[in-house]
Design an enzyme around this catalytic site. Sequence first.
Site, PDB file in Angstrom:
ATOM      1  N   HIS A 157      -5.924  -3.181  -5.949  1.00  0.00           N
ATOM      2  CA  HIS A 157      -6.520  -2.280  -4.954  1.00  0.00           C
ATOM      3  C   HIS A 157      -5.697  -1.018  -4.734  1.00  0.00           C
ATOM      4  O   HIS A 157      -6.186  -0.057  -4.140  1.00  0.00           O
ATOM      5  CB  HIS A 157      -6.697  -3.021  -3.622  1.00  0.00           C
ATOM      6  CG  HIS A 157      -7.771  -4.055  -3.688  1.00  0.00           C
ATOM      7  ND1 HIS A 157      -9.032  -3.855  -3.190  1.00  0.00           N
ATOM      8  CD2 HIS A 157      -7.792  -5.283  -4.257  1.00  0.00           C
ATOM      9  CE1 HIS A 157      -9.770  -4.915  -3.418  1.00  0.00           C
ATOM     10  NE2 HIS A 157      -9.041  -5.811  -4.060  1.00  0.00           N
ATOM     11  N   ASP A 365      -3.244   6.840  -2.635  1.00  0.00           N
ATOM     12  CA  ASP A 365      -4.118   5.789  -2.121  1.00  0.00           C
ATOM     13  C   ASP A 365      -4.930   5.228  -3.279  1.00  0.00           C
ATOM     14  O   ASP A 365      -5.411   5.995  -4.119  1.00  0.00           O
ATOM     15  CB  ASP A 365      -5.075   6.385  -1.069  1.00  0.00           C
ATOM     16  CG  ASP A 365      -5.356   5.432   0.080  1.00  0.00           C
ATOM     17  OD1 ASP A 365      -5.316   4.216  -0.149  1.00  0.00           O
ATOM     18  OD2 ASP A 365      -5.617   5.920   1.193  1.00  0.00           O
TER      19      ASP A 365
HETATM   20  C1  GDG Z   1      -6.406  -0.942   0.516  1.00  0.00           C
HETATM   21  C2  GDG Z   1      -5.965   0.261  -0.348  1.00  0.00           C
HETATM   22  C3  GDG Z   1      -8.363   0.685  -0.907  1.00  0.00           C
HETATM   23  C4  GDG Z   1      -9.003   1.326  10.084  1.00  0.00           C
HETATM   24  N1  GDG Z   1      -8.779   1.405  11.415  1.00  0.00           N
HETATM   25  C5  GDG Z   1      -9.677   0.603  11.999  1.00  0.00           C
HETATM   26  C6  GDG Z   1     -10.461   0.025  11.001  1.00  0.00           C
HETATM   27  N2  GDG Z   1     -10.028   0.478   9.847  1.00  0.00           N
HETATM   28  C7  GDG Z   1     -10.643   0.136   8.545  1.00  0.00           C
HETATM   29  C8  GDG Z   1     -11.390   1.305   7.970  1.00  0.00           C
HETATM   30  C9  GDG Z   1     -11.444   0.931   6.499  1.00  0.00           C
HETATM   31  C10 GDG Z   1     -10.161   0.134   6.342  1.00  0.00           C
HETATM   32  O1  GDG Z   1      -9.663  -0.220   7.621  1.00  0.00           O
HETATM   33  C11 GDG Z   1      -9.069   0.917   5.641  1.00  0.00           C
HETATM   34  O2  GDG Z   1      -9.364   0.919   4.288  1.00  0.00           O
HETATM   35  P1  GDG Z   1      -8.693   1.938   3.284  1.00  0.00           P
HETATM   36  O3  GDG Z   1      -9.399   1.822   2.004  1.00  0.00           O
HETATM   37  O4  GDG Z   1      -8.769   3.301   3.864  1.00  0.00           O
HETATM   38  O5  GDG Z   1      -7.157   1.548   3.203  1.00  0.00           O
HETATM   39  P2  GDG Z   1      -6.219   0.210   3.071  1.00  0.00           P
HETATM   40  O6  GDG Z   1      -6.289  -0.641   4.282  1.00  0.00           O
HETATM   41  O7  GDG Z   1      -4.869   0.738   2.732  1.00  0.00           O
HETATM   42  O8  GDG Z   1      -6.836  -0.619   1.845  1.00  0.00           O
HETATM   43  C12 GDG Z   1      -7.061   1.308  -0.376  1.00  0.00           C
HETATM   44  C13 GDG Z   1      -8.697  -0.594  -0.150  1.00  0.00           C
HETATM   45  O9  GDG Z   1      -7.579  -1.508  -0.135  1.00  0.00           O
HETATM   46  C14 GDG Z   1      -9.881  -1.326  -0.780  1.00  0.00           C
HETATM   47  O10 GDG Z   1      -9.673  -1.533  -2.131  1.00  0.00           O
HETATM   48  O11 GDG Z   1      -9.416   1.611  -0.717  1.00  0.00           O
HETATM   49  O12 GDG Z   1      -6.689   2.391  -1.233  1.00  0.00           O
HETATM   50  O13 GDG Z   1      -4.751   0.819   0.154  1.00  0.00           O
HETATM   51  O14 GDG Z   1     -12.520   0.083   6.222  1.00  0.00           O
HETATM   52  O15 GDG Z   1     -12.624   1.411   8.573  1.00  0.00           O
HETATM   53  N3  GDG Z   1     -11.480  -0.815  11.246  1.00  0.00           N
HETATM   54  C15 GDG Z   1     -11.734  -1.102  12.547  1.00  0.00           C
HETATM   55  N4  GDG Z   1     -11.000  -0.593  13.573  1.00  0.00           N
HETATM   56  C16 GDG Z   1      -9.979   0.270  13.355  1.00  0.00           C
HETATM   57  O16 GDG Z   1      -9.348   0.741  14.299  1.00  0.00           O
HETATM   58  N5  GDG Z   1     -12.744  -1.929  12.841  1.00  0.00           N
END
Ligand code: GDG
Length: 479
Positions: A157, A365
């Site tokens: 990921h 990322d």
């Molecule tokens: C890893 C990889 C890759 C955030 N704050 C809240 C909340 N979130 C949710 C967002 C989004 C998720 O968390 C974050 O996803 P990302 O993809 O931006 O980043 P990582 O957590 O680092 O994920 C990344 C991912 O895996 C999938 O393969 O894209 O590159 O690092 O869904 O909405 N959700 C809620 N409250 C919050 O305050 N409910």
Amino acid sequence: MSRLIVVSNRVNPPADKGVGTAGGLAMALSAALREDKGLWFGWSGETVETYSGQMSMQVVGGVTVALLDLEEQDREEYYNGYANRTLWPLFHYRTDLVNYERSFDEGYERVNTRFAETLLPLIGPDDVIWVQDYHLIPLGRELRKRGVKNRIGFFLHIPWPARRVLNTLPRHAELVESMFAYDLIGFQTEDDSEAFNDYVMHDMGAEVFADGVVRAHGQTTRVKAFPIGIDADDFAATLKSDKAQDYRQRMLKSQVGRKMILGVDRLDYSKGLEERFAAYETLLDKYPDLQTQVFMLQIATRSRDAVDAYQDLRERLDTISGQINGAYATVEWVPLRYVNRPYRRDELAGIYASAHVGLVTPLRDGMNLVAKEYVAAQPPEDPGVLVLSEFAGAAEQMKEALIVNPMSREDVAEAIRKGLSMPLKERKARWELLMDKVQKSDVSRWRDDFVSLLKAPITPERPKVVPMASAQKIQSTVA
Ligand code: GDG
């Protein structure tokens, strides 16, 4: 019957779709398994005094999960150690933050062995096993050692680093060699696949074939990019909910006619939050007419608090946000709303929908699902503008965003300004193209593409791709 078994470090399917605050990976996996009769196996997140190898099985949010407890030493060496102090910073190009200790390495191997031993009795002859992420890279090899002949795939990921960056990891060769136990290795982007191929060709003398087949030391695997997406249908339903709509209205009201610039991230140094705050300060400094006309909302939920680098970052962000507000706030206007508490998914959907600019500027990322959620939440008649780092995996697909180098505060400030003043026609044109990609390249497509290729046999002998240093060479050879 063939079942899908997903294995990941943590198993946390949201109990309720709208309410959960689970991260990107958790949302993606539960969406993939919900409709399936699949099994999700991983660590419970709990520790026990002495490891027993006992599992608990339960059904959560429609998904069957099998949970394993680990020991405190495992948490320290495997999770806080090798996974989050060694591999995470290294794979995000933060060699300055990499902490390597032999005990971390041993803990990582030990936990991967424990996962393999516990999972073994649950595997049926036709099951397809899909291992997730950097915590479990050697799991495939451990399963093979125990005689597992099933198809086993691996998806990373996070980014795959450039060869010379990976070379700084002690025993990097052993780690990469273990990946040849998998039938299929998935990355988020073409860039990542190419970086992997570059490593195996140079450091292992591997042969890379046009269809992604890679052969080294008598072992064969297949490598391909599978960009992950959001659960677009579920997100659309969440967005329509009363709670989301109510939140949107509340946010619009609290804006009192000002334009809102929004960031939503886990509080992580890879997300470029310090640089983002600096860019926002540059915007206010360079364009005083924007002061009191705009504000920034940054939601940054706390993450990995046990790791020093995260505590240090939190302290620095508290200081910088205080400095910005101290320098620019008036009695009627606060330029930066910096919030550490998590929001429900439906609340978040409403917040996204009310933002004029979505600011997604990680330094590195794997993909970044926030960029996709922001686009999915925009009202078609008046969509906001996405400002996106060129170093997010999402930038490979989302070219209609305003693409920026997050290291340049001036670049980012200019892009925010452009986004704030972009005419409706251009905003709509860009958004329509982005939305089409977010919908088509969603999490079901990601799952289906990966699992169907994992099941497909590898047919030998394809034209060989010459060793290369760059992406273009592979592509031109294939073409
Ligand atoms: C890893 C990889 C890759 C955030 N704050 C809240 C909340 N979130 C949710 C967002 C989004 C998720 O968390 C974050 O996803 P990302 O993809 O931006 O980043 P990582 O957590 O680092 O994920 C990344 C991912 O895996 C999938 O393969 O894209 O590159 O690092 O869904 O909405 N959700 C809620 N409250 C919050 O305050 N409910």
